[in-house]
Design a protein around this motif. Structure first.
Motif, PDB file in Angstrom:
ATOM      1  N   LEU A 279       0.828  -1.202   0.000  1.00 17.64           N
ATOM      2  CA  LEU A 279       0.000   0.000   0.000  1.00 17.64           C
ATOM      3  C   LEU A 279       0.865   1.255   0.000  1.00 17.64           C
ATOM      4  O   LEU A 279       0.581   2.208  -0.706  1.00 17.64           O
ATOM      5  CB  LEU A 279      -0.927   0.007   1.218  1.00 17.64           C
ATOM      6  CG  LEU A 279      -1.949  -1.122   1.277  1.00 17.64           C
ATOM      7  CD1 LEU A 279      -2.688  -1.090   2.611  1.00 17.64           C
ATOM      8  CD2 LEU A 279      -2.939  -0.992   0.124  1.00 17.64           C
ATOM      9  N   TRP A 280       1.901   1.253   0.811  1.00 16.75           N
ATOM     10  CA  TRP A 280       2.867   2.358   0.812  1.00 16.75           C
ATOM     11  C   TRP A 280       4.151   1.918   1.506  1.00 16.75           C
ATOM     12  O   TRP A 280       4.167   0.912   2.236  1.00 16.75           O
ATOM     13  CB  TRP A 280       2.310   3.624   1.475  1.00 16.75           C
ATOM     14  CG  TRP A 280       1.783   3.491   2.890  1.00 16.75           C
ATOM     15  CD1 TRP A 280       0.481   3.443   3.281  1.00 16.75           C
ATOM     16  CD2 TRP A 280       2.560   3.431   4.109  1.00 16.75           C
ATOM     17  NE1 TRP A 280       0.379   3.340   4.652  1.00 16.75           N
ATOM     18  CE2 TRP A 280       1.642   3.343   5.186  1.00 16.75           C
ATOM     19  CE3 TRP A 280       3.911   3.437   4.391  1.00 16.75           C
ATOM     20  CZ2 TRP A 280       2.052   3.258   6.522  1.00 16.75           C
ATOM     21  CZ3 TRP A 280       4.326   3.348   5.722  1.00 16.75           C
ATOM     22  CH2 TRP A 280       3.410   3.264   6.765  1.00 16.75           C
ATOM     23  N   GLN A 281       5.217   2.668   1.266  1.00 13.97           N
ATOM     24  CA  GLN A 281       6.492   2.430   1.936  1.00 13.97           C
ATOM     25  C   GLN A 281       7.119   3.779   2.297  1.00 13.97           C
ATOM     26  O   GLN A 281       7.138   4.700   1.494  1.00 13.97           O
ATOM     27  CB  GLN A 281       7.460   1.639   1.048  1.00 13.97           C
ATOM     28  CG  GLN A 281       8.771   1.291   1.755  1.00 13.97           C
ATOM     29  CD  GLN A 281       9.674   0.410   0.912  1.00 13.97           C
ATOM     30  OE1 GLN A 281       9.788   0.620  -0.290  1.00 13.97           O
ATOM     31  NE2 GLN A 281      10.297  -0.572   1.530  1.00 13.97           N
ATOM     32  N   GLN A 282       7.590   3.870   3.543  1.00 18.47           N
ATOM     33  CA  GLN A 282       8.324   5.034   4.001  1.00 18.47           C
ATOM     34  C   GLN A 282       9.797   4.631   4.099  1.00 18.47           C
ATOM     35  O   GLN A 282      10.211   3.938   5.030  1.00 18.47           O
ATOM     36  CB  GLN A 282       7.788   5.478   5.376  1.00 18.47           C
ATOM     37  CG  GLN A 282       8.665   6.432   6.170  1.00 18.47           C
ATOM     38  CD  GLN A 282       9.055   7.695   5.454  1.00 18.47           C
ATOM     39  OE1 GLN A 282      10.081   7.718   4.792  1.00 18.47           O
ATOM     40  NE2 GLN A 282       8.230   8.729   5.576  1.00 18.47           N
ATOM     41  N   PRO A 283      10.626   4.989   3.115  1.00 15.61           N
ATOM     42  CA  PRO A 283      11.977   4.431   3.025  1.00 15.61           C
ATOM     43  C   PRO A 283      12.997   5.063   3.966  1.00 15.61           C
ATOM     44  O   PRO A 283      14.103   4.542   4.095  1.00 15.61           O
ATOM     45  CB  PRO A 283      12.362   4.724   1.560  1.00 15.61           C
ATOM     46  CG  PRO A 283      11.609   5.977   1.230  1.00 15.61           C
ATOM     47  CD  PRO A 283      10.312   5.884   1.976  1.00 15.61           C
ATOM     48  N   ASP A 284      12.647   6.153   4.642  1.00 17.84           N
ATOM     49  CA  ASP A 284      13.647   6.912   5.393  1.00 17.84           C
ATOM     50  C   ASP A 284      13.887   6.405   6.806  1.00 17.84           C
ATOM     51  O   ASP A 284      14.769   6.909   7.503  1.00 17.84           O
ATOM     52  CB  ASP A 284      13.223   8.388   5.468  1.00 17.84           C
ATOM     53  CG  ASP A 284      13.118   9.024   4.099  1.00 17.84           C
ATOM     54  OD1 ASP A 284      13.888   8.619   3.203  1.00 17.84           O
ATOM     55  OD2 ASP A 284      12.268   9.916   3.923  1.00 17.84           O
ATOM     56  N   VAL A 285      13.101   5.430   7.252  1.00 18.12           N
ATOM     57  CA  VAL A 285      13.172   4.986   8.645  1.00 18.12           C
ATOM     58  C   VAL A 285      13.751   3.575   8.703  1.00 18.12           C
ATOM     59  O   VAL A 285      13.183   2.645   8.140  1.00 18.12           O
ATOM     60  CB  VAL A 285      11.781   4.997   9.302  1.00 18.12           C
ATOM     61  CG1 VAL A 285      11.908   4.779  10.801  1.00 18.12           C
ATOM     62  CG2 VAL A 285      11.061   6.302   9.015  1.00 18.12           C
ATOM     63  N   SER A 286      14.885   3.412   9.389  1.00 17.62           N
ATOM     64  CA  SER A 286      15.523   2.106   9.560  1.00 17.62           C
ATOM     65  C   SER A 286      15.254   1.617  10.982  1.00 17.62           C
ATOM     66  O   SER A 286      15.672   2.250  11.953  1.00 17.62           O
ATOM     67  CB  SER A 286      17.034   2.208   9.310  1.00 17.62           C
ATOM     68  OG  SER A 286      17.674   0.970   9.540  1.00 17.62           O
ATOM     69  N   VAL A 287      14.550   0.496  11.096  1.00 22.35           N
ATOM     70  CA  VAL A 287      14.012   0.077  12.388  1.00 22.35           C
ATOM     71  C   VAL A 287      14.502  -1.316  12.761  1.00 22.35           C
ATOM     72  O   VAL A 287      14.495  -2.233  11.941  1.00 22.35           O
ATOM     73  CB  VAL A 287      12.468   0.093  12.364  1.00 22.35           C
ATOM     74  CG1 VAL A 287      11.899  -0.375  13.699  1.00 22.35           C
ATOM     75  CG2 VAL A 287      11.959   1.488  12.044  1.00 22.35           C
ATOM     76  N   GLN A 288      14.917  -1.462  14.034  1.00 19.07           N
ATOM     77  CA  GLN A 288      15.247  -2.776  14.581  1.00 19.07           C
ATOM     78  C   GLN A 288      14.267  -3.190  15.676  1.00 19.07           C
ATOM     79  O   GLN A 288      14.087  -4.382  15.924  1.00 19.07           O
ATOM     80  CB  GLN A 288      16.664  -2.759  15.165  1.00 19.07           C
ATOM     81  CG  GLN A 288      17.765  -2.596  14.143  1.00 19.07           C
ATOM     82  CD  GLN A 288      19.123  -2.455  14.793  1.00 19.07           C
ATOM     83  OE1 GLN A 288      19.759  -1.423  14.698  1.00 19.07           O
ATOM     84  NE2 GLN A 288      19.575  -3.487  15.466  1.00 19.07           N
ATOM     85  N   SER A 289      13.662  -2.215  16.371  1.00 22.73           N
ATOM     86  CA  SER A 289      12.712  -2.537  17.434  1.00 22.73           C
ATOM     87  C   SER A 289      11.316  -2.646  16.840  1.00 22.73           C
ATOM     88  O   SER A 289      11.161  -2.885  15.643  1.00 22.73           O
ATOM     89  CB  SER A 289      12.782  -1.470  18.535  1.00 22.73           C
ATOM     90  OG  SER A 289      12.507  -0.187  18.008  1.00 22.73           O
ATOM     91  N   GLY A 290      10.273  -2.467  17.660  1.00 15.27           N
ATOM     92  CA  GLY A 290       8.930  -2.740  17.197  1.00 15.27           C
ATOM     93  C   GLY A 290       8.160  -1.514  16.754  1.00 15.27           C
ATOM     94  O   GLY A 290       8.669  -0.393  16.696  1.00 15.27           O
TER      95      GLY A 290
END
Length: 395
Positions: A279-290
Motif C-alpha cells: 500500500l505504501w512504503q516510508q523508506p527513510d526509517v531504519s528500524v530494529q525494534s517494534g
C-alpha cells in the motif's frame, strides 16, 4: 583499505554474524588508523524543565534480568490483574499489578532468550540452547518442554492450538499446544551477515505472518506450514554485506486487514493482509525494534535512536525527534497524550504525542531498558535489564 577491512569483518562473521559484533569490530579497527572518534556517541541529556508529577507505586527485584545479554525478555499482562516476567536464568514470576506481590514463581533452569508468549491456557518461552517450554497460566507448572533446532529470539505465539516458534537459523516451527509435538516446519535461508534478532510472527485468521532476514514477508498456514503468499518488502542494495542487510526483525503488526512491517535500512511498509500487496512504503526509517499503532499513526524508534510518528494512511511523517540520538531506545508506548520510551542508561522519557517535544524524564535503573514499557489503567510498567520491575504513574 576500507574494502579490505569490510571484507575481513564479513568473513569473521560468516554464518552467525550480528550487527552488534560488527559495530564493535569496526570501532576497534578504526583505532588502527588513528581516528578515535566514535560516530555513534549517544546524545547527552540536556537540562529539562520537567512538568509531570511522577509517582512510583511499587518496585520489585525479580532476579538477574537479562544478565547483560541482548535477549528478548518482554513482560506480559495477564487478565488485566497480573504481570508475568522472566529472567535470563529461567526464573518466571507472576505478580499482582496492584501491589507487585508474587502470585507464583517457577525456575526452568534454562538460559531464556525469548519470553513471554501468552496463549489461552499456557505461557511460552524460548531459550538460547534451543528449547521451548509451556507453563500453566494458573500456577506456573511446566506443561511441556521440547528441543528445537537453534536459539529462539522471537517470543513464541499461539493460536488455534498451534504454537509458532521462530529460530535464528531461519526456521518457523508449528508445535502442538497441548504436547509440544512438532506439527510442521518452514525454512528460509539466512544471509552470511544479519542482525541479532528475529521478529515474532503475527497470527491472524489461521495464518502466521513472518518477516525474514532477506527482506521477505511470508504468510504461512497454521494447519500445515505451507506458504499462502510471500512478498519482497525490502530489496538488498549496496556493495558490502553490511549495506545489503534488510532484516525484518520488528514484530509485524496487524490492524484493519492491513499489516505494518519495519525493516533495517529499508523503511516501514503497509501491506494488504489478504495477499501481501504493498500500500505504501516510508523508506527513510531504519528500524530494529517494534511498531506501536493507534487510530491515526505508527510510532517507531529507529536504529539511530530517533523517534518517528507516521501517518498510517500513507506513511508520511507527522514529526521526528532526534534529541535522544543513539540512546538505544525501546519500542515506544502510548500513555495518555504522550509517547514513552526507555533508553540504555535506564531513563524513561516522555514526549508530547502532538509534536514530539520532550516533556519529562525519570531514571528508573542504572541498567539499560530493553523491554517496551507496558501501560495498563493509567500505570506504566517498566522492566529494566537488571531485573527491576517498576510500576509508575503520573499524577
Amino acid at each position: 583499505m576500507r574494502l579490505l577491512l569490510l571484507a575481513t569483518l564479513a568473513l569473521l562473521l560468516t554464518g552467525c554474524g550480528t550487527l552488534d559484533g560488527l559495530k564493535e569490530s569496526i570501532t576497534d579497527a578504526t583505532g588502527l588508523f588513528g581516528d578515535k572518534t566514535d560516530p555513534r556517541k549517544p546524545n547527552e541529556l540536556k537540562e529539562l524543565e520537567t512538568s509531570l508529577k511522577k509517582h512510583i507505586i511499587w518496585e520489585v527485584d525479580t532476579g538477574v534480568g537479562t544478565d547483560e545479554q541482548h535477549v528478548n525478555l518482554q513482560p506480559a499482562i495477564l487478565d488485566d490483574d497480573s504481570i508475568v516476567v522472566a529472567d535470563r536464568e529461567g526464573v518466571i514470576q507472576r505478580l499482582s499489578l496492584e501491589s507487585g506481590n508474587k502470585i507464583w514463581k517457577e525456575d526452568l533452569e534454562l538460559p531464556l532468550s525469548a519470553a513471554i508468549g501468552v496463549g489461552d491456557y499456557n505461557l511460552y518461552v524460548g531459550s538460547s540452547n534451543g528449547y521451548v517450554a509451556a507453563l500453566s497460566r494458573e500456577d506456573g507448572k511446566i506443561v511441556w518442554k521440547v528441543s528445537v533446532p537453534s536459539e529462539v529470539l522471537a517470543i513464541p505465539k499461539a493460536d488455534q492450538s498451534v504454537v509458532v516458534v521462530r529460530t535464528i537459523d531461519g526456521q518457523v516451527l508449528g508445535l502442538d499446544e497441548l504436547s509440544g509435538k512438532q506439527l510442521w516446519s518452514y525454512k528460509q535461508p539466512v544471509p552470511a551477515l544479519s542482525l541479532r534478532g528475529t521478529g515474532a510472527p503475527a497470527l491472524f485468521q489461521g495464518a502466521a505472518i513472518c518477516g525474514f532476514a532477506r527482506g521477505r514477508l511470508i504468510a504461512i498456514r497454521l494447519d500445515d506450514g505451507l506458504p499462502i503468499w510471500q512478498t519482497v518488502v525490502a530489496v538488498p542494495t549496496g556493495r558490502s554485506e553490511l549495506d545489503r542487510m534488510v532484516d525484518l526483525d520488528a514484530d509485524p503488526v496487524i490492524d484493519d486487514d492491513i499489516i505494518y512491517v519495519a525493516s533495517y535500512q529499508s523503511g516501514v511498509s503497509a501491506l494488504m493482509l489478504a495477499n501481501g500487496e504493498s500500500l505504501w512504503q516510508q523508506p527513510d526509517v531504519s528500524v530494529q525494534s517494534g511498531i506501536t499503532i493507534d487510530w491515526q499513526a505508527l510510532y517507531v524508534s529507529d536504529e539511530n535512536g530517533d523517534i518517528w510518528v507516521l501517518n498510517r494512511e500513507n506513511g508520511q511523517s507527522y514529526w521526528k525527534q532526534d534529541a535522544l540520538h543513539f540512546r538505544e531506545l525501546t519500542t515506544p508506548a502510548l500513555y495518555r497524550d504522550t509517547v514513552v520510551v526507555g533508553d540504555f542508561e535506564g531513563y524513561i522519557h516522555w514526549l508530547a504525542q502532538e509534536d514530539g517535544r520532550l516533556i519529562d524524564r525519570k531514571k528508573i535503573s542504572d541498567e539499560r531498558i530493553l523491554a517496551k514499557p507496558l501501560v495498563v489503567d493509567d500505570v506504566i510498567y517498566i522492566y529494566s535489564s537488571d531485573g527491576l520491575l517498576t510500576a509508575l504513574t503520573v499524577k
